[in-house]
Enzyme design. Structure first.
Site, mmCIF file in Angstrom:
data_model
loop_
_atom_site.group_PDB
_atom_site.id
_atom_site.type_symbol
_atom_site.label_atom_id
_atom_site.label_comp_id
_atom_site.label_asym_id
_atom_site.label_seq_id
_atom_site.Cartn_x
_atom_site.Cartn_y
_atom_site.Cartn_z
ATOM 1 C CG LEU A 48 0.890 -16.469 22.519
ATOM 2 C CD1 LEU A 48 2.141 -17.166 23.011
ATOM 3 C CD2 LEU A 48 -0.212 -16.653 23.492
ATOM 4 C CG ASP A 90 2.372 -11.397 24.312
ATOM 5 O OD1 ASP A 90 2.800 -10.259 24.596
ATOM 6 O OD2 ASP A 90 1.198 -11.593 23.951
#
Length: 168
Positions: A48, A90
């Protein structure tokens, strides 16, 4: 029996990420290590973009929600027999078994980047992902080499502006 249920639950907990329900890093590496090396595969890594900003701006609960939304998007984007994992933080990785053309892998990555962008906008907290992919045609690479190739491609996508993909 109760003992069998507890054993199955322990095995599941050892293989999955507690937040997203996806495979965890340890099981993903085991999955790659135990594969038939004669069988070609593709590996996709992603993370991300600017995840820290989501946590800092909206709070850690919103960060967790973004990770879970991304996990569901990955489950929708890939086939049922593809191994999808959260490596931690992430970072995510996906193993696609079987032959896949470079064009098909490119289309899959392009669709994934767009799908994440639109899903996050619909959620009200827009974000993007950077994606790297590697297609093994020989089928003889070690799992760490496969991951390393896809990971390097992901960082190439980040360097070129984020919210993009690169194929090694």
């Amino acid at each position: 029996t109760e003992a069998r249920r507890l054993e199955e639950r322990a095995v599941m907990n050892a293989r999955t990420d507690y937040l997203t329900g996806l495979y965890n890093r340890r099981y993903f590496y085991e999955y790659l290590e135990e594969r038939d090396r004669a069988e070609p595969l593709s590996l996709v890594t992603l993370d991300l973009d600017d995840f820290k900003d989501i946590n800092d701006t909206y709070g850690h609960k919103a960060g967790d929600e973004a990770l879970c939304m991304l996990a569901r998007t990955l489950e929708e984007a890939f086939r049922e027999n593809d191994a999808i994992s959260r490596f931690g933080g992430d970072e995510f990785a996906v193993c696609l078994k079987g032959p896949l053309s470079k064009e098909a892998l490119k289309q899959l990555c392009e669709t994934l980047v767009e799908r994440v962008r639109t899903s996050s906008i619909a959620q009200g907290r827009p974000f993007t992902v950077s994606v790297g992919a590697f297609r093994s045609t020989e089928g003889d690479e070690g799992y760490l080499d496969l991951y390393d190739c896809a990971d390097k491609a992901m960082y190439e996508a980040k360097r070129s502006g984020k919210g993009r993909f690169a194929i090694a």
